[in-house]
Motif scaffolding. Structure first.
Motif, PDB file in Angstrom:
ATOM      1  N   VAL A  23       0.857  -1.201   0.000  1.00  0.00           N
ATOM      2  CA  VAL A  23       0.000   0.000   0.000  1.00  0.00           C
ATOM      3  C   VAL A  23       0.887   1.244   0.000  1.00  0.00           C
ATOM      4  CG1 VAL A  23      -1.961  -1.080   1.185  1.00  0.00           C
ATOM      5  CG2 VAL A  23      -0.220   0.096   2.534  1.00  0.00           C
ATOM      6  N   CYS A  24       0.336   2.331  -0.539  1.00  0.00           N
ATOM      7  CA  CYS A  24       1.096   3.581  -0.555  1.00  0.00           C
ATOM      8  C   CYS A  24       1.326   4.015   0.903  1.00  0.00           C
ATOM      9  CB  CYS A  24       0.310   4.646  -1.317  1.00  0.00           C
ATOM     10  SG  CYS A  24       1.033   6.287  -1.161  1.00  0.00           S
ATOM     11  N   PRO A  25       2.587   4.193   1.291  1.00  0.00           N
ATOM     12  CA  PRO A  25       2.863   4.499   2.701  1.00  0.00           C
ATOM     13  C   PRO A  25       2.396   5.893   3.142  1.00  0.00           C
ATOM     14  CG  PRO A  25       4.880   4.543   1.418  1.00  0.00           C
ATOM     15  CD  PRO A  25       3.812   4.062   0.496  1.00  0.00           C
ATOM     16  N   ILE A  26       1.994   6.726   2.175  1.00  0.00           N
ATOM     17  CA  ILE A  26       1.490   8.053   2.569  1.00  0.00           C
ATOM     18  C   ILE A  26      -0.031   8.035   2.723  1.00  0.00           C
ATOM     19  CG2 ILE A  26       1.251  10.480   1.852  1.00  0.00           C
ATOM     20  CD1 ILE A  26       4.044  10.351   0.701  1.00  0.00           C
ATOM     21  N   CYS A  27      -0.753   7.518   1.690  1.00  0.00           N
ATOM     22  CA  CYS A  27      -2.225   7.614   1.758  1.00  0.00           C
ATOM     23  C   CYS A  27      -2.916   6.271   2.002  1.00  0.00           C
ATOM     24  CB  CYS A  27      -2.767   8.256   0.485  1.00  0.00           C
ATOM     25  SG  CYS A  27      -2.660   7.167  -0.935  1.00  0.00           S
ATOM     26  N   GLY A  28      -2.184   5.165   1.867  1.00  0.00           N
ATOM     27  CA  GLY A  28      -2.768   3.853   2.167  1.00  0.00           C
ATOM     28  C   GLY A  28      -3.477   3.167   1.013  1.00  0.00           C
ATOM     29  N   VAL A  29      -3.480   3.801  -0.164  1.00  0.00           N
ATOM     30  CA  VAL A  29      -4.165   3.168  -1.306  1.00  0.00           C
ATOM     31  C   VAL A  29      -3.340   1.958  -1.783  1.00  0.00           C
ATOM     32  CG1 VAL A  29      -3.076   4.560  -3.147  1.00  0.00           C
ATOM     33  CG2 VAL A  29      -5.410   3.729  -3.441  1.00  0.00           C
ATOM     34  N   GLY A  30      -4.011   0.934  -2.311  1.00  0.00           N
ATOM     35  CA  GLY A  30      -3.319  -0.267  -2.791  1.00  0.00           C
ATOM     36  C   GLY A  30      -2.384   0.066  -3.946  1.00  0.00           C
TER      37      GLY A  30
ATOM     38  N   LEU B  57       5.319   4.789  -4.128  1.00  0.00           N
ATOM     39  CA  LEU B  57       4.199   5.679  -3.769  1.00  0.00           C
ATOM     40  C   LEU B  57       3.171   5.624  -4.888  1.00  0.00           C
ATOM     41  CD1 LEU B  57       6.081   8.975  -2.699  1.00  0.00           C
ATOM     42  CD2 LEU B  57       5.239   7.185  -1.177  1.00  0.00           C
ATOM     43  N   CYS B  58       1.905   5.908  -4.575  1.00  0.00           N
ATOM     44  CA  CYS B  58       0.910   6.046  -5.639  1.00  0.00           C
ATOM     45  C   CYS B  58       1.268   7.320  -6.406  1.00  0.00           C
ATOM     46  CB  CYS B  58      -0.500   6.098  -5.064  1.00  0.00           C
ATOM     47  SG  CYS B  58      -0.921   7.662  -4.279  1.00  0.00           S
ATOM     48  N   SER B  59       0.807   7.429  -7.648  1.00  0.00           N
ATOM     49  CA  SER B  59       1.291   8.549  -8.472  1.00  0.00           C
ATOM     50  C   SER B  59       0.859   9.899  -7.891  1.00  0.00           C
ATOM     51  CB  SER B  59       0.834   8.392  -9.916  1.00  0.00           C
ATOM     52  OG  SER B  59      -0.567   8.316  -9.952  1.00  0.00           O
ATOM     53  N   GLY B  60      -0.332   9.946  -7.281  1.00  0.00           N
ATOM     54  CA  GLY B  60      -0.789  11.211  -6.684  1.00  0.00           C
ATOM     55  C   GLY B  60       0.138  11.673  -5.572  1.00  0.00           C
ATOM     56  N   CYS B  61       0.459  10.758  -4.661  1.00  0.00           N
ATOM     57  CA  CYS B  61       1.347  11.125  -3.550  1.00  0.00           C
ATOM     58  C   CYS B  61       2.754  11.407  -4.041  1.00  0.00           C
ATOM     59  CB  CYS B  61       1.388  10.011  -2.502  1.00  0.00           C
ATOM     60  SG  CYS B  61      -0.138   9.904  -1.554  1.00  0.00           S
ATOM     61  N   HIS B  62       3.168  10.690  -5.101  1.00  0.00           N
ATOM     62  CA  HIS B  62       4.518  10.921  -5.627  1.00  0.00           C
ATOM     63  C   HIS B  62       4.655  12.351  -6.153  1.00  0.00           C
ATOM     64  CE1 HIS B  62       8.065   9.395  -8.320  1.00  0.00           C
ATOM     65  NE2 HIS B  62       8.437  10.262  -7.404  1.00  0.00           N
TER      66      HIS B  62
HETATM   67 ZN   LIG Z   1      -0.665   7.689  -1.991  1.00  0.00          ZN
END
Ligand SMILES: [Zn+2]
Length: 253
Positions: free
Chosen positions: A23-30, A80-85
């Protein structure tokens, strides 16, 4: 000089996504997306300290700690997910950078702790105490006065958060004398076994301490270790035994 992004091997990428538990360590999305029968990657590998920092980034990050001098080292990479990246990269702030460093460091520690938990043995007899604590008809033989448990506070440092202090204190005042009696009973059956267990717990604690983990990380790891080694049904039973070892000075001395 412009550095180029290192091509990661399949195993390295797997290690990085496993470390964050997919999961994305910032927002938790898979980090993976399923479409039909196929699984797709839905993440990017981010450099925590930028690969080629801009002049502004050099100023913002000047003097802040890094987990590795080589920006392409696995310790400086995190999926990271692309948004958080993109939010993390633009603009890069010192606070967000340090928060991600902390997160990555904690993830590295968890993996190291798991290795130690596997490596350090704990006598089977401890399972019997955990089983008793987990049983439906458990009743504590005697409850000590909270006064007796008071010195436990002196063992804690600032890295032990208040809610965990309270939990340990409560476990000690409610169960310490009962668990102690159960260890004494084990000793009657097999003289010396509680000394042996005490030495095992101390060794495990010392292996954690040399890594300079926080008291919270150490207590959590001791609990995980007891739970795994004894197959405890509940985490609470393992926590009670871990709290016993704090009061009994094997952990935090
Ligand atoms: Zn994220």
């Amino acid at each position: 000089m412009t550095r180029s992004r290192r091509q990661l091997s399949g195993a390295e990428e797997l290690a990085l996504t496993t470390q964050v538990e997919a999961v994305c360590p910032i927002c938790g999305v898979g980090l993976f997306r399923r479409k039909g029968r196929k699984e797709f990657k839905d993440y990017e590998i981010a450099h925590i300290y930028p690969l080629n920092p801009t002049v502004e980034e050099r100023i913002v990050l000047n003097g802040l700690r890094k987990l590795n001098e080589d920006p392409n080292h696995l310790d400086n990479l995190i999926p990271l997910c692309s948004g958080c990246h993109s939010a993390f990269d633009k603009p890069r702030t010192a606070d967000e950078y340090l928060a991600l460093i902390d997160k990555k460091e904690a993830l590295i520690a968890v993996l190291e702790q798991r290795k130690l938990q596997h490596f350090y043995f704990l006598q089977d007899e401890v399972s019997r105490i955990v089983e008793a604590l987990d049983s439906d008809d458990y009743t504590a033989a005697n409850v000590i006065l909270s006064l007796e448990a008071k010195p436990i506070d002196e063992k804690f440092d600032s890295t032990m958060p208040p809610q965990l202090r309270r939990k340990i204190r409560r476990a000690v005042s409610e169960f310490f004398s009962d668990v102690r009696e159960r260890f004494q009973n084990l000793d009657k059956e097999r003289p010396g076994v509680s000394d042996l267990i005490s030495a095992q717990v101390k060794a495990f604690y010392k292996a954690q301490r040399v890594n300079q983990w926080t008291q919270q990380q150490i207590f959590t790891s001791v609990t995980d270790w007891i739970q795994k080694r004894t197959n405890a049904k509940t985490r609470e039973a393992a926590e009670i035994v871990a709290a016993f070892f704090v009061q009994n000075c094997e952990v935090f001395e």
